[in-house]
Design a protein around this motif. Structure first.
Motif, PDB file in Angstrom:
ATOM      1  N   PRO A  45     -36.006 -73.039  23.098  1.00  0.00           N
ATOM      2  CA  PRO A  45     -36.087 -71.955  22.118  1.00  0.00           C
ATOM      3  C   PRO A  45     -37.487 -71.875  21.521  1.00  0.00           C
ATOM      4  N   SER A  46     -38.022 -70.674  21.426  1.00  0.00           N
ATOM      5  CA  SER A  46     -39.404 -70.511  20.994  1.00  0.00           C
ATOM      6  C   SER A  46     -39.599 -70.794  19.516  1.00  0.00           C
ATOM      7  N   ASP A  47     -38.540 -70.782  18.725  1.00  0.00           N
ATOM      8  CA  ASP A  47     -38.678 -70.932  17.276  1.00  0.00           C
ATOM      9  C   ASP A  47     -38.224 -72.293  16.765  1.00  0.00           C
ATOM     10  N   VAL A  48     -38.029 -73.262  17.660  1.00  0.00           N
ATOM     11  CA  VAL A  48     -37.666 -74.626  17.274  1.00  0.00           C
ATOM     12  C   VAL A  48     -38.833 -75.545  17.574  1.00  0.00           C
ATOM     13  N   LEU A  49     -39.284 -76.289  16.570  1.00  0.00           N
ATOM     14  CA  LEU A  49     -40.356 -77.263  16.759  1.00  0.00           C
ATOM     15  C   LEU A  49     -39.764 -78.660  16.630  1.00  0.00           C
ATOM     16  N   VAL A  50     -39.886 -79.435  17.684  1.00  0.00           N
ATOM     17  CA  VAL A  50     -39.316 -80.784  17.711  1.00  0.00           C
ATOM     18  C   VAL A  50     -40.381 -81.787  17.267  1.00  0.00           C
ATOM     19  N   VAL A  51     -40.049 -82.571  16.264  1.00  0.00           N
ATOM     20  CA  VAL A  51     -40.957 -83.589  15.742  1.00  0.00           C
ATOM     21  C   VAL A  51     -40.287 -84.947  15.920  1.00  0.00           C
ATOM     22  N   GLU A  52     -40.872 -85.803  16.720  1.00  0.00           N
ATOM     23  CA  GLU A  52     -40.311 -87.140  16.933  1.00  0.00           C
ATOM     24  C   GLU A  52     -40.751 -88.071  15.810  1.00  0.00           C
ATOM     25  N   ILE A  53     -39.780 -88.714  15.174  1.00  0.00           N
ATOM     26  CA  ILE A  53     -40.126 -89.771  14.231  1.00  0.00           C
ATOM     27  C   ILE A  53     -39.687 -91.130  14.766  1.00  0.00           C
ATOM     28  N   TRP A  54     -39.173 -91.121  15.988  1.00  0.00           N
ATOM     29  CA  TRP A  54     -38.874 -92.351  16.735  1.00  0.00           C
ATOM     30  C   TRP A  54     -38.891 -92.000  18.219  1.00  0.00           C
ATOM     31  N   PRO A  55     -39.293 -92.910  19.111  1.00  0.00           N
ATOM     32  CA  PRO A  55     -39.400 -92.572  20.539  1.00  0.00           C
ATOM     33  C   PRO A  55     -38.087 -92.061  21.121  1.00  0.00           C
ATOM     34  N   PHE A  56     -38.163 -90.935  21.787  1.00  0.00           N
ATOM     35  CA  PHE A  56     -36.965 -90.321  22.350  1.00  0.00           C
ATOM     36  C   PHE A  56     -36.276 -91.241  23.342  1.00  0.00           C
TER      37      PHE A  56
ATOM     38  N   VAL B  26     -29.534 -87.850  15.860  1.00  0.00           N
ATOM     39  CA  VAL B  26     -28.619 -87.786  17.004  1.00  0.00           C
ATOM     40  C   VAL B  26     -27.196 -88.138  16.586  1.00  0.00           C
ATOM     41  N   ASP B  27     -27.068 -89.123  15.692  1.00  0.00           N
ATOM     42  CA  ASP B  27     -25.746 -89.584  15.263  1.00  0.00           C
ATOM     43  C   ASP B  27     -25.078 -88.640  14.274  1.00  0.00           C
ATOM     44  N   SER B  28     -25.834 -87.696  13.719  1.00  0.00           N
ATOM     45  CA  SER B  28     -25.307 -86.804  12.683  1.00  0.00           C
ATOM     46  C   SER B  28     -24.617 -85.594  13.299  1.00  0.00           C
ATOM     47  N   GLN B  29     -23.368 -85.331  12.896  1.00  0.00           N
ATOM     48  CA  GLN B  29     -22.643 -84.164  13.411  1.00  0.00           C
ATOM     49  C   GLN B  29     -23.218 -82.869  12.867  1.00  0.00           C
ATOM     50  N   TRP B  30     -23.593 -82.842  11.596  1.00  0.00           N
ATOM     51  CA  TRP B  30     -24.027 -81.579  11.014  1.00  0.00           C
ATOM     52  C   TRP B  30     -25.446 -81.196  11.435  1.00  0.00           C
ATOM     53  N   CYS B  31     -26.275 -82.200  11.819  1.00  0.00           N
ATOM     54  CA  CYS B  31     -27.600 -81.841  12.331  1.00  0.00           C
ATOM     55  C   CYS B  31     -27.464 -81.041  13.620  1.00  0.00           C
ATOM     56  N   GLY B  32     -26.554 -81.470  14.488  1.00  0.00           N
ATOM     57  CA  GLY B  32     -26.308 -80.741  15.719  1.00  0.00           C
ATOM     58  C   GLY B  32     -25.807 -79.338  15.451  1.00  0.00           C
ATOM     59  N   LYS B  33     -24.989 -79.176  14.414  1.00  0.00           N
ATOM     60  CA  LYS B  33     -24.481 -77.839  14.071  1.00  0.00           C
ATOM     61  C   LYS B  33     -25.609 -76.926  13.612  1.00  0.00           C
ATOM     62  N   GLU B  34     -26.564 -77.470  12.830  1.00  0.00           N
ATOM     63  CA  GLU B  34     -27.713 -76.662  12.412  1.00  0.00           C
ATOM     64  C   GLU B  34     -28.482 -76.150  13.626  1.00  0.00           C
ATOM     65  N   LEU B  35     -28.730 -77.046  14.549  1.00  0.00           N
ATOM     66  CA  LEU B  35     -29.487 -76.672  15.742  1.00  0.00           C
ATOM     67  C   LEU B  35     -28.738 -75.635  16.565  1.00  0.00           C
ATOM     68  N   GLU B  36     -27.466 -75.873  16.831  1.00  0.00           N
ATOM     69  CA  GLU B  36     -26.672 -74.935  17.630  1.00  0.00           C
ATOM     70  C   GLU B  36     -26.629 -73.559  16.974  1.00  0.00           C
ATOM     71  N   HIS B  37     -26.420 -73.529  15.661  1.00  0.00           N
ATOM     72  CA  HIS B  37     -26.334 -72.246  14.968  1.00  0.00           C
ATOM     73  C   HIS B  37     -27.679 -71.518  14.982  1.00  0.00           C
ATOM     74  N   PHE B  38     -28.777 -72.262  14.823  1.00  0.00           N
ATOM     75  CA  PHE B  38     -30.099 -71.629  14.836  1.00  0.00           C
ATOM     76  C   PHE B  38     -30.361 -70.989  16.196  1.00  0.00           C
ATOM     77  N   VAL B  39     -30.114 -71.735  17.282  1.00  0.00           N
ATOM     78  CA  VAL B  39     -30.361 -71.206  18.627  1.00  0.00           C
ATOM     79  C   VAL B  39     -29.488 -69.985  18.880  1.00  0.00           C
ATOM     80  N   ARG B  40     -28.221 -70.077  18.488  1.00  0.00           N
ATOM     81  CA  ARG B  40     -27.281 -68.973  18.725  1.00  0.00           C
ATOM     82  C   ARG B  40     -27.667 -67.740  17.905  1.00  0.00           C
ATOM     83  N   SER B  41     -28.036 -67.928  16.658  1.00  0.00           N
ATOM     84  CA  SER B  41     -28.316 -66.785  15.788  1.00  0.00           C
ATOM     85  C   SER B  41     -29.678 -66.152  16.058  1.00  0.00           C
TER      86      SER B  41
END
Length: 514
Positions: A107-118, A84-99
């Protein structure tokens, strides 16, 4: 690798989550090991996985990395506070959804894996807030009994965990890998078939292969055994919750929600769980002494709210099964709303394996009932005009009272069923399920205080039979000269109500039309 080659998976993670813990037996970080293990296991599909090890906080997010995101079939997002604190992680996600042209919220092609409680994360950006709603695919964290905070399974490596953490890590890893492999196999099939279909074939109007027309989704197979809403559990039950979900899925049972209800607003929660209950055959809830956290804007912690919605749905015949391994001590639960969850007729106090077997058996029995009903010939005219039935249990008959109540029941155009004197129940006794099956309601008469415990045991037996067999009885009335069902028998349910002679006619008129 050919610059134009497609990646199967792009792992989007915060590099701070992939550090090497001093003293650990592993030579690679937790994220690196997870990515490698996605290619391991029985029947595992070899996959082309991209995981960046060079980019560090402060580095520029360049066009080459953007191109790798674009050329990846799936994005596996490892959600943590560092992410959440990373700027470039958000950019990866935004670009993937957009592209990939998908929905930003699901989005059907994004799999969310929690490694800490949301719910413990702070400063979550809107795109992740929207994505998190109902799209969780795996939780690698769990909270051991009596632990002060959650634990990441397999950290720093599966070898360095206790037995419980190691088992949980490999089970969740397999639950994540299997659907990933299925989706990638389907996507590869579509790609291969699409490549084999020439432009001339398409121009001539030839039908494309079925797998291509369905965008790689699996064809519809046999109908599932049933559909269950498995309520979100408190953190201390995460292991048991995952085990039951896996056991039900292995039996061909559809388990809802697809993700969970965490991250939803109160309005979204109401809409989502109502829709899930409408689709389901059964509501299943796991309980412990922990009441769980109360999220912002919600009237109560999630376990209570989920049960309330299921209880509302039960009035439309939604059956409920609750579980706890052992009953908490009377003073162990401070929240009265949570304590009330342990006082319902739906609660089973047993081990988890026995409970999940009971859930599966119940769904099998319900499917058998539906199948039999589907092939049962139309009833003759005489059977169709018979009066509706009500079951009356009068353990210690008071003749004058019994006669008055029977007259009221006949006056409302109902016939009665009951048990012969001294009839045994249970094994080698009366088949109570068949006795109750055609009845619209049940009535217990309690007019002799000296028979309190015998009446209570029989009432509990009948209510358990209803809960276990899924019979369509609408309500159960308890004739009381004083008090309430809760005060006399410690049973609290909207479907088990106190009645007297004046109330009986209204009780029967309140049943749904035949």
């Amino acid at each position: 690798m050919d610059p134009s080659e497609t990646y199967d998976i792009f792992v989007s993670y915060a590099h701070a989550d992939n550090g090497l813990a001093l003293g650990a037996s592993t030579s690679v970080g937790w994220v690196t090991a997870l990515a490698a293990n996605l290619n391991e296991g029985p029947s595992a599909l070899p996959k082309n996985i991209f995981i960046d090890h060079q980019l560090r906080p402060g580095d520029e997010f360049n066009d080459e990395l953007l191109d790798k995101v674009r050329r990846s079939r799936l994005l596996v997002l490892l959600l943590s506070q560092n992410y959440v604190d990373s700027q470039w992680c958000g950019k990866e996600l935004e670009h993937f959804v957009r592209s990939h042209g998908g929905s930003a919220e699901k989005p059907s092609d994004v799999l969310v894996v929690e490694i800490w409680p949301f719910e413990d994360l702070t400063g979550v950006p809107p795109i992740i807030q929207a994505l998190r709603k109902g799209t969780i695919h795996a939780k690698f964290w769990y909270k051991p009994v009596n632990a002060a905070s959650p634990v990441l399974a397999g950290y720093p490596s599966p070898k360095d965990c206790d037995e419980e953490g190691t088992r949980y890590y490999w089970r969740i890893l397999n639950e994540l890998r299997v659907p990933i492999d299925a989706r990638i196999r389907a996507a590869r099939t579509v790609t291969a078939m699409t490549s084999a279909t020439t432009q001339a074939d398409i121009a001539a109007g030839n039908t494309r292969p079925e797998s291509a027309r369905t965008n790689g989704k699996a064809a519809v197979g046999l109908a599932p055994l049933g559909t269950v809403v498995l309520a979100d559990a408190t953190d201390d039950l995460e292991l048991q919750h995952g085990a039951i979900r896996a056991a039900l899925a292995a039996e061909g049972i559809t388990v809802l929600p697809e993700g969970d209800y965490v991250g939803l607003t109160p309005q979204e929660f109401d809409t989502t769980i109502s829709a899930d209950l409408e689709r389901s055959d059964l509501f299943v809830q796991l309980l412990s002494a922990s009441a769980g956290r109360k999220f912002r804007g919600f009237a109560a912690p999630l376990p209570q709210l989920q049960f309330q919605r299921a209880r509302d749905a039960r009035r439309a015949s939604m059956p409920i099964m609750q579980w706890c391994e052992s009953l908490p001590a009377p003073d162990e639960i401070a929240d009265p709303g949570h304590a009330a969850l342990f006082q319902t007729e739906s609660l089973r106090v047993t081990n988890r394996t026995a409970f999940q077997r009971e859930v599966i058996e119940r769904l099998h029995a319900e499917r058998t009932r539906r199948e039999r009903a589907a092939v049962t010939p139309t009833a003759p005219a005489l059977a169709r005009v018979r009066k509706p039935l009500v079951f009356v249990d009068d353990l210690a008959s008071v003749p004058a009272l019994t006669g008055r109540l029977s007259a009221i029941i006949r006056g409302q155009n109902f016939d009665q069923r009951g048990l012969p004197p001294n009839a045994p129940l249970g094994n080698n006794g009366v088949d109570v399920t068949e006795l109750l099956r055609p009845c619209r309601a049940g009535i217990t008469i309690f007019a002799d205080p000296s028979k309190r415990f015998a009446v209570y045991n029989r009432l509990l037996y009948f209510l358990n039979q209803l809960a276990e067999s899924g019979l369509p009885l609408e309500r159960w009335g308890v004739y009381l000269e004083n008090g309430t069902v809760a005060s006399e028998f410690r049973i609290e349910s909207d479907d088990v109500v106190a009645i007297n002679e004046q109330d009986l006619a209204d009780f029967l008129r309140g049943l749904s039309p035949a």
